[in-house]
Design an enzyme around this catalytic site. Structure first.
Site, PDB file in Angstrom:
ATOM      1  N   ASP A 241      48.187  49.882  39.064  1.00  0.00           N
ATOM      2  CA  ASP A 241      48.516  48.793  39.826  1.00  0.00           C
ATOM      3  C   ASP A 241      48.325  49.371  41.305  1.00  0.00           C
ATOM      4  O   ASP A 241      48.954  50.601  41.821  1.00  0.00           O
ATOM      5  CB  ASP A 241      50.095  48.266  39.641  1.00  0.00           C
TER       6      ASP A 241
ATOM      7  N   TYR B 248      49.142  32.459  50.451  1.00  0.00           N
ATOM      8  CA  TYR B 248      48.009  33.232  50.249  1.00  0.00           C
ATOM      9  C   TYR B 248      47.195  33.675  51.357  1.00  0.00           C
ATOM     10  O   TYR B 248      46.858  34.814  51.618  1.00  0.00           O
ATOM     11  CB  TYR B 248      47.048  32.546  49.038  1.00  0.00           C
TER      12      TYR B 248
ATOM     13  N   ILE C 121      35.007  38.857  41.138  1.00  0.00           N
ATOM     14  CA  ILE C 121      34.016  39.529  42.278  1.00  0.00           C
ATOM     15  C   ILE C 121      33.589  41.182  42.146  1.00  0.00           C
ATOM     16  O   ILE C 121      32.917  41.356  41.939  1.00  0.00           O
ATOM     17  CB  ILE C 121      34.293  39.189  43.559  1.00  0.00           C
TER      18      ILE C 121
END
Ligand code: UD1
Length: 318
Positions: A54, A142, A12
């Site tokens: 990160d 999640y 995305i």
């Protein structure tokens, strides 16, 4: 605008980067290429600034947000089954990472953060279609992590005056989505398998449903969320979808027809942590963002099949 796209090397994220550059914005990408891929940015690398790192590091997040007006926070470790396997890493990337990005944005005077949330936050809530006034009942780790990120966004709006908007994506699909990982989403996985002449497996009876959303619409929603008046969107969490529902069996039929095969699917036990039904009410996005989906599911699937078919016939692109 000067924009940072975290996870800009991902599926995305790379679509948002592409659109921002096409519209003449300055773009920086923060990615550690753990699940994102350099190849997703190959035609764009000359036009953007890349910060490798990160989001679990506040320092890297801070270096990346410096000087930006808007942050599109797409970096995440997706997949429901991956989070069931490894909830600690899901939490570290999706919760701590999001907190770092928000802190860095706050500390650098960023104007607004647009956060990639997920339809999974509705979880076990049986009401359909899902609208934002419903209680959230996450099932998978999640979903818990995505909801925590959303809550942090709202908190930062309230407590620190950082403008935030959370977009609850419903099963996004499109070009560049990884079809080959064990954690791949269902659409690229089914298309790639059918193109190889292999029978995909449907988990459960295939009567579970999803609001499958072409990525182009999600990009539209992100750009609208970045520019909508603060009094309409600050602190908001809102659905981004087509507002339609298809079962897995229907999806399989549509993909099979586009690929041009008669292969039957296999069926296996339902997947742990899965939501049974999911479809969105998108009135709030219409009202607050002026969002109107422009690419229908059939056209999105057609574009995908064309894309993966091209790659399948050019092995160096796999
Ligand atoms: C979920 C979220 C979505 C989020 C995504 C991130 C919901 C409703 N959706 O997607 O918002 O962005 O996680 O990863 O929670 N399936 C098969 N065979 C396969 C693969 C999948 O039958 O080979 C089935 C799954 O069991 C599921 C459906 O297809 O019922 C969709 O699965 P998937 O594409 O992985 O997405 P979700 O888990 O629904």
């Amino acid at each position: 605008m000067r924009a940072l796209v975290t996870g800009g090397g991902g599926f995305i994220g790379s679509h948002i980067v592409e659109r921002l550059l096409a519209e003449g914005h300055e773009v920086r990408v923060l990615d550690n290429f753990a699940t994102g891929r350099r190849e997703n940015l190959v035609d764009l690398l000359g036009d953007l600034e890349l910060v490798e790192g990160d989001i679990q590091s506040y320092e890297r997040a801070h270096a990346a947000v410096r000087g930006c007006d808007v942050v599109f926070h797409q970096a995440a470790l997706p997949s429901v089954p991956r989070s069931v396997q490894d909830p600690l890493t899901s939490n570290a990337v999706n919760v701590i990472g999001t907190l770092n990005v928000l802190l860095a944005a706050r500390d650098s005077g960023v104007g607004r953060v647009v956060y990639a949330s997920s339809s999974s936050v509705y979880g076990a809530n049986p009401t359909m279609p899902k609208h934002e006034a419903l209680p959230t009942l996450p099932i998978s780790p999640y979903a818990v992590a995505k909801l925590a990120g959303e809550s942090y966004c709202r908190s930062f709006s309230e407590v620190y005056g950082l403008e935030t908007v959370a977009l609850r994506y419903f099963n996004v699909f499109g070009r560049r989505q990884d079809p080959l990982s064990q954690y791949s989403a269902v659409i690229p996985r089914f298309i790639a398998m059918l193109l190889r002449g292999e029978a995909p497996t449907i988990f459960g009876d295939g009567e579970q449903s999803r609001d499958f959303t072409p990525v182009e619409n999600v990009v539209d929603a992100n750009l609208l969320a970045a520019s909508a008046p603060a009094d309409l969107v600050n602190g908001l969490a809102c659905n981004v979808a087509l507002g339609q529902q298809a079962t897995l069996n229907e999806l399989y039929g549509a993909i099979r027809e586009l690929v041009g095969t008669k292969l039957e699917p296999l069926y296996a036990e339902p997947r742990t942590g899965d939501v049974k039904h999911s479809s969105a009410d998108i009135s709030l996005a219409r009202e607050r963002l002026g969002f109107e989906p422009s690419v229908p599911v059939g056209e999105g699937l057609r574009r995908c099949v064309e894309y993966y078919a091209q790659r399948a016939s050019a092995p160096q692109l796999r």
